[in-house]
Design a protein around this motif. Structure first.
Motif, mmCIF file in Angstrom:
data_model
loop_
_atom_site.group_PDB
_atom_site.id
_atom_site.type_symbol
_atom_site.label_atom_id
_atom_site.label_comp_id
_atom_site.label_asym_id
_atom_site.label_seq_id
_atom_site.Cartn_x
_atom_site.Cartn_y
_atom_site.Cartn_z
ATOM 1 N N VAL A 6 6.394 6.877 3.319
ATOM 2 C CA VAL A 6 5.788 5.891 2.412
ATOM 3 C C VAL A 6 5.213 6.584 1.180
ATOM 4 O O VAL A 6 5.366 6.108 0.046
ATOM 5 N N GLY A 62 -1.589 -0.790 -5.994
ATOM 6 C CA GLY A 62 -1.358 0.512 -5.375
ATOM 7 C C GLY A 62 -2.633 1.320 -5.261
ATOM 8 O O GLY A 62 -2.895 1.972 -4.243
ATOM 9 N N LEU A 67 -4.638 -0.023 -2.412
ATOM 10 C CA LEU A 67 -4.148 0.479 -1.130
ATOM 11 C C LEU A 67 -4.661 1.890 -0.865
ATOM 12 O O LEU A 67 -4.998 2.238 0.278
ATOM 13 N N ALA A 85 -2.591 5.916 -0.209
ATOM 14 C CA ALA A 85 -1.947 4.607 -0.317
ATOM 15 C C ALA A 85 -1.009 4.377 0.859
ATOM 16 O O ALA A 85 -0.910 3.252 1.381
ATOM 17 N N ALA A 141 -1.313 1.328 3.446
ATOM 18 C CA ALA A 141 -0.216 0.393 3.688
ATOM 19 C C ALA A 141 0.105 0.307 5.174
ATOM 20 O O ALA A 141 0.285 -0.794 5.732
ATOM 21 N N VAL A 145 5.854 -6.827 4.684
ATOM 22 C CA VAL A 145 6.446 -5.731 3.912
ATOM 23 C C VAL A 145 7.125 -6.254 2.660
ATOM 24 O O VAL A 145 6.992 -5.680 1.567
ATOM 25 N N GLY A 194 4.477 -7.342 0.137
ATOM 26 C CA GLY A 194 3.877 -6.146 -0.451
ATOM 27 C C GLY A 194 4.813 -5.467 -1.427
ATOM 28 O O GLY A 194 4.397 -5.022 -2.502
ATOM 29 N N ALA A 212 4.032 -4.952 -5.364
ATOM 30 C CA ALA A 212 4.038 -3.603 -5.931
ATOM 31 C C ALA A 212 5.186 -3.432 -6.919
ATOM 32 O O ALA A 212 5.016 -2.831 -7.989
#
Length: 673
Positions: free
Chosen positions: A126, A297, A300, A371, A375, A403, A406, A410
């Motif tokens: 990630v 971001g 997060l 981040a 997440a 997901v 998100g 993002a």
């Protein structure tokens, strides 16, 4: 995750990074970017390939590239050669931009490896994806600047250090030391800020278990200090002192610290208050525009940090937290973060608008790591909450939806943040494409020497970073300033001569210049030199005024005979200049010196708002009765302030009825070529 699938995903992410960097470098920055430092590193890369530390010009004062230090008869860059050497590896592989692709792929892979060492493999993937999708990464890996290469070395150090800390493998510890040593050689302060938390961790490991930690820490320290020694040796070789960095030799007050800071006439009092304000703006831009997802971001990352703190900071996670602190706080001490902003009170000003907060490039690692933790923690919350009232299939659907939402949030924020700098850079590239068009195809008869204008002072590759010389100043095309044209022409007697000129102010961010021209330059010598000029005078003109100006004096004549005023002949002999032609037969000679630019201005009077002038500047040199001359520079000026470098006559775009044709010749059978 199992070992092989994880490695495959990391390799795929790295490959995507390489491809994206290549595409941006070749399509968005084919002529390089607005940051003229690129030419410094490109020329330095050529020097590395030739094994040269210095450039030794054949003529003083006209071959000095941007950000090169002048030291007697030699020139050297103010930057150290490590980033340039990395770029040079791309040339050895088949093209300089291959190095950019390699750097991008290495950063993505190393980010995954480092975060996996600190947290786990899922977090590593990630975090690598977050780095890959951050606008700062995308822009900086597509240009020939030192921030991404140095970050690559820093990440290699981080992975080697953490791997050695986990396994006790001295080989990884040594590799870590070599990487941070090279990073220090590349950008000392950047490496120190990045490595400081690791140094703290190393001291902690030695205190906890001296016997086991000592071998690997010694290996890291020894090779790291070898890099420091290499840096000092390079300093001694180029500046004469191990403690005098080329950066400081170029501009002693352009460095770390508060107070008076200065470089090339740009000076400011860099107070702590100004430093805090400017760095706050830079950090805000990093978190809201240049990191993946923008503010989402960054949010997060804050969640991830809170999760890590709640779970309990470990010595290894403390390294990443410490990096966020050392990089953010350490940069307050460097006034470059003020300079990237331009005008603090004007949004979108400065290089940060097109290149991002590049001095904070290393912040991508800790922010992306936290981040990733944030997440994954949110995904875990969704899994646990949904499992209480949904079937396993429903849980999977909830996770997929989470997901996707998100990713959309993002992705949307990232796309919006990336679109603006990409659009700005693309507009700049379109201007560059127009300006550099005269160099395309077979327009230049090689070997050639091209005289360049000086909109920013007596520098090469500033602003024309696509036009830089090789280290030997002997390539198919050599570029020089026109300050000493006859000395340069004598140094290259067998080359075709050209003069590059543009029309408009140099402001690529504002779609200017409007165009450019590559003018062929003839060399002529004899007892008398004649410049025969024919110019276009529209029918509505009332009169034409001719002015001949030299360093010794000037004369002006007015002719109402507009038709005949279109022909003018400038005669230059030892000590004087005369204007001849059907409308100028009764002119008096104007005294002239031994070496100067003789100027002929023809002002066409068409009434207020419609008048214009032609301006011819003829470089001449007289020695023992022999006059030498080069083809004159030609401008068409709509206003008097346009003349002097910004009003080049462009035959293809001149208004109807206006034109200039010149022919340079020696009188009485003397030589010309």
């Amino acid at each position: 995750m199992r070992d092989r699938p994880w490695r495959v995903v990391v390799a795929l992410l790295a490959l995507v990074g390489a491809v994206v960097a290549w595409l941006l470098a070749t399509r968005t920055f084919p002529y390089h970017s607005l940051n003229h430092d690129e030419a410094v590193y490109l020329q330095q890369a050529a020097m590395v390939l030739e094994g040269q530390l210095f450039v030794r010009p054949p003529v003083e004062g006209v071959f000095r590239p941007w950000f090169f230090v002048e030291d007697g008869d030699r020139l050297y860059p103010k930057y150290t050669p490590v980033p340039a050497a990395i770029f040079a590896l791309g040339e050895l592989a088949g093209g300089l931009r291959l190095a950019l692709a390699g750097i991008a792929s290495a950063i993505v892979a190393l980010a995954a490896l480092v975060v996996a060492e600190v947290f786990d493999r899922r977090a590593g993937l990630v975090a690598a994806a977050a780095v890959l999708c951050s606008p700062l990464f995308l822009i900086q890996t597509a240009v020939f600047l030192p921030y991404a290469p140095t970050a690559m070395l820093n990440l290699a150090f981080a992975y080697g250090y953490l791997r050695a800390d986990r396994t006790g493998d001295v080989r990884f510890a040594g590799a870590a030391g070599a990487a941070i040593g090279l990073a220090f050689f590349a950008r000392p302060y950047t490496a120190v800020l990045f490595a400081a938390p690791f140094v703290g961790h190393a001291c902690w490991t030695l205190r906890r278990d001296f016997g086991r930690a000592l071998p690997r820490q010694v290996a890291t320290a020894a090779l790291g200090l070898a890099g420091v020694g290499l840096t000092l040796a390079y300093n001694a070789a180029v500046t004469g002192s191990p403690l005098l960095f080329p950066y400081e030799a170029f501009a002693p007050l352009d460095g770390l610290g508060f107070g008076h800071r200065e470089i090339l006439g740009h000076a400011i009092e860099y107070t702590p208050e100004l430093a805090l304000r400017s760095n706050a703006l830079v950090l805000e831009a990093f978190l809201t525009k240049w990191f993946v997802g923008g503010a989402a971001g960054a949010g997060l990352a804050a969640v991830g940090f809170a999760v890590v703190v709640r779970r309990g900071l470990t010595p290894r996670t403390a390294i990443l937290a410490g990096q966020a602190l050392t990089i953010a706080v350490g940069n307050v001490y460097f006034w470059g973060n003020l300079n990237v902003l331009g005008d603090l009170d004007r949004a979108g000003d400065g290089l940060i608008a097109t290149h991002g907060p590049y001095y904070h490039f290393d912040l991508l690692l800790p922010v992306a790591a936290f981040a990733a933790v944030g997440a994954l923690a949110l995904v875990g919350v969704v899994r646990r909450r949904s499992a209480a009232f949904l079937s396993p299939r429903g849980v999977r659907a909830a996770l997929v939806a989470t997901v996707l939402v998100g990713a959309l949030v993002a992705g949307g924020a990232t796309s919006a943040n990336l679109a603006e700098p990409l659009e700005r850079n693309q507009e700049i590239t379109e201007t560059y494409e127009r300006v550099y068009a005269p160099f395309e195809g077979d327009a230049v008869e090689e070997p050639a020497l091209v005289f360049l204008p000086t909109p920013y002072g007596d520098w090469l590759a500033h602003p024309f970073q696509a036009l830089y010389n090789g280290p030997g100043l002997d390539g198919d095309r050599v570029y020089a300033l026109e300050g000493r044209p006859f000395d340069v022409a004598d140094a290259y007697p067998d080359r075709s001569l050209y003069r590059f000129a543009y029309r408009g102010s140099w402001a690529p961010w504002a779609n200017s210049p409007a165009g450019a021209r590559l003018q062929r330059v003839d060399r002529v010598e004899g007892e008398t030199i004649a410049v025969n000029a024919t110019v276009g005078v529209p029918e509505a003109a009332a009169s034409v005024t001719a002015t001949v100006r030299t360093d010794e004096g000037s004369e002006t004549w007015i002719s109402g005979d507009v038709a005949n005023a279109t022909d003018a002949r400038l005669l230059v002999s030892d000590g004087e200049v005369r204007l001849d032609g059907p409308a100028w037969s009764a002119t008096e000679p104007v005294p002239a010196g031994d070496r100067e630019d003789v100027m002929l201005t023809l002002f066409v009077d068409r009434g207020p708002g419609n008048s214009f002038s032609y301006r011819l500047e003829l470089p001449v040199e007289t020695d023992d009765g022999t006059v030498r001359a080069l083809t004159p520079r030609v401008e068409r000026c709509s206003g008097i302030r346009e003349c002097g470098g910004r009003a080049a006559y462009l035959p293809d775009s001149a208004p109807a009825g206006t034109f200039v044709r010149t022919r340079l010749a020696a009188v009485d059978g003397n030589r010309s070529r």
